[in-house]
Write a protein that holds these residues in place. Structure first.
Motif, short mmCIF file in Angstrom:
data_model
loop_
_atom_site.label_atom_id
_atom_site.label_comp_id
_atom_site.label_asym_id
_atom_site.label_seq_id
_atom_site.Cartn_x
_atom_site.Cartn_y
_atom_site.Cartn_z
N LEU A 1 0.75 -0.96 0.01
CA LEU A 1 -0.02 0.02 -0.04
C LEU A 1 0.95 1.28 0.00
O LEU A 1 0.57 2.28 -0.80
CB LEU A 1 -1.06 0.02 1.22
N ARG A 2 1.77 1.11 0.92
CA ARG A 2 2.70 2.52 0.76
C ARG A 2 3.40 2.50 -0.45
O ARG A 2 3.51 3.68 -1.09
CB ARG A 2 3.63 2.33 2.15
N ALA A 3 4.06 1.42 -1.05
CA ALA A 3 4.68 1.75 -2.39
C ALA A 3 3.72 2.00 -3.43
O ALA A 3 4.27 2.98 -4.34
CB ALA A 3 5.41 0.27 -2.65
N GLU A 4 2.71 1.85 -3.50
CA GLU A 4 1.65 2.16 -4.60
C GLU A 4 1.31 3.55 -4.10
O GLU A 4 1.44 4.31 -5.21
CB GLU A 4 0.47 1.37 -4.42
N ALA A 5 1.21 4.03 -2.95
CA ALA A 5 0.92 5.38 -2.76
C ALA A 5 2.49 6.32 -3.10
O ALA A 5 2.06 7.26 -3.65
CB ALA A 5 0.94 5.74 -1.47
N ALA A 6 3.44 5.75 -2.90
CA ALA A 6 4.59 6.53 -3.21
C ALA A 6 4.63 6.68 -4.70
O ALA A 6 5.15 7.82 -5.23
CB ALA A 6 5.78 6.01 -2.77
#
Length: 431
Positions: free
Chosen positions: A38-43
């Motif tokens: 989730l964090r990587a997709e947001a980044a």
């Protein structure tokens, strides 16, 4: 946006991304595969989108250049000494310092789960990230949040009143913090949440909170937000409330601080006879910018919504109100009302108002409106003629202007907090 501002914005976005790359394994939940994804997709989204700019229609009236120029490039958000806390008003209080839960300063209920998100991430996979990640500031929050409030009120429970206090520390350099708050009310539950954000007068900081709120069938959440950030601080907040059948989300937001603030609220009425009330007041003085942007999605039949926002502007300040009501085809018998009014106390003050209706159902009752004006000279003369000093008379008229927006707040604890936040505002701005 000129070349220099664009370069600063790109540099700021790059600094946030560099911070994420340096901390990604050390952020809370770093070992949870679903959260890492989730964090990587947001980044990735934030890297492509960057900070919002005025070429984007939703940001047409609010320029984030001051944030880009501040340079929030610190390696870590360090919780330094916090300002003295105000006295407790409610039985319970959750305190966050620089976006992190301060257990030693908090008094939490024991009857239901309520505490630090960082400590309870394991059970939030199905809830975290429900808000669309195509909002750049939500993506920024998702990739960098360190903590937040995790509140889960069981079905039928009476949660009482909880005070939530977000405090910025006396940091020696510009800091940014991005708390993520997950709040869920089970069917038939009820809760009053009084949220106050504070910060040192001269400190430069960015507070970028995101709220994901789920209101169950027949449940009621009263959410009172009092924004009193330091005059050199910035707040960019996003609230998303999903309301099920017969549920009610009641939001009142007072913006009375910060150099630049954006209060963005997304509410979805997902079941029949759900209701949402979004009211608020903005008080901005010289050099301040206050933006309220709302999006209300009527997705089910027989739902009602009410919005009343008042803005008072003094000195060289700017206010923004953007409010959109979407009525989907299935949302027959929708009852929606939206009004925003502005009071300009200076010839240098400016207000931008953009109410919108988008309706696809044919059996609806919807209306919106906007007014802009100055203090009524006849009313001012009437008060002066009875011996009331000019500044006191102006303050009385400003308070009278705000009454309609504030009168929906019925909790006495919240009323006292709002009265304290607005008391003496005009006298300070006129000094």
């Amino acid at each position: 946006m000129n070349a220099q501002t664009s370069s600063a914005a790109s540099s700021t976005a790059g600094a946030f991304l560099a911070r994420f790359e340096g901390l990604r394994e050390h952020l809370p939940g770093g070992r949870l595969p679903w959260l890492a994804k989730l964090r990587a997709e947001a980044a990735a989204f934030f890297a492509a989108a960057g900070l919002p700019n005025r070429r984007i229609e939703a940001w047409r009236y609010t320029d984030l250049a001051p944030i880009a120029q501040a340079g929030f490039s610190e390696a870590l958000t360090l919780a330094a000494e916090a300002p003295a806390l105000p006295p407790m008003r409610a039985p319970y209080r959750a305190v966050f310092v620089d976006g992190r839960f301060a257990e030693n300063l908090s008094v939490m209920p024991e009857a239901y789960p309520c505490g630090s998100l960082a400590a309870g991430l394991d059970g939030t996979e199905s809830r975290l990230g429900a808000l669309a990640e195509d909002l750049p500031l939500v993506a920024l929050n998702t990739m960098l949040f360190e903590d937040g409030l995790l509140l889960d009120l069981p079905a039928g429970a009476e949660g009482g009143v909880i005070e939530m206090l977000s405090v910025a520390s006396h940091a020696s350099r510009p800091i940014a913090f991005h708390p993520r708050h997950l709040i869920r009310l089970g069917d038939g539950a009820s809760l009053t949440l009084i949220e106050t954000s504070l910060g040192p007068a001269e400190a430069t900081y960015l507070h970028n909170p995101v709220f994901e709120i789920a209101v169950g069938a027949g449940a009621t959440l009263s959410h009172v937000r009092i924004q009193r950030e330091g005059r050199a601080g910035f707040q960019l907040s996003t609230v998303h409330a999903a309301v099920q059948a017969g549920g009610t989300y009641d939001n009142f937001t007072l913006n009375a601080g910060a150099r630049l603030v954006r209060n963005e609220i997304h509410a979805s009425l997902l079941g029949p006879k759900a209701a949402c009330h979004m009211n608020g007041a903005q008080l901005a003085g010289d050099g301040q910018h206050a933006d309220t942007t709302t999006f209300l999605d009527h997705a089910a039949p027989d739902c009602a919504s009410r919005q009343t926002y008042k803005t008072v502007l003094a000195g060289k300040s700017r206010g923004v109100f953007q409010g959109k009501i979407l009525v989907r085809q299935a949302a027959q018998r929708t009852d929606g009302y939206q009004m925003n009014q502005a009071l300009l106390l200076s010839e240098e003050a400016e207000i931008d108002a953009k109410p919108q209706l988008e309706i696809y159902a044919d059996d609806v009752k919807c209306s919106h409106g906007a007014t802009v004006g100055a203090l009524d000279e006849a009313q001012l003369f009437y008060l002066r003629a009875r011996g009331i000093p000019a500044e006191q008379a102006r303050a009385m008229l400003v308070q009278a202007f705000l009454v309609e927006a504030v009168e929906g707040v019925t909790d006495p604890i919240a009323q006292a907090a709002l009265a304290e936040a607005t008391e003496g505002w005009w006298e300070r701005e006129a000094a």
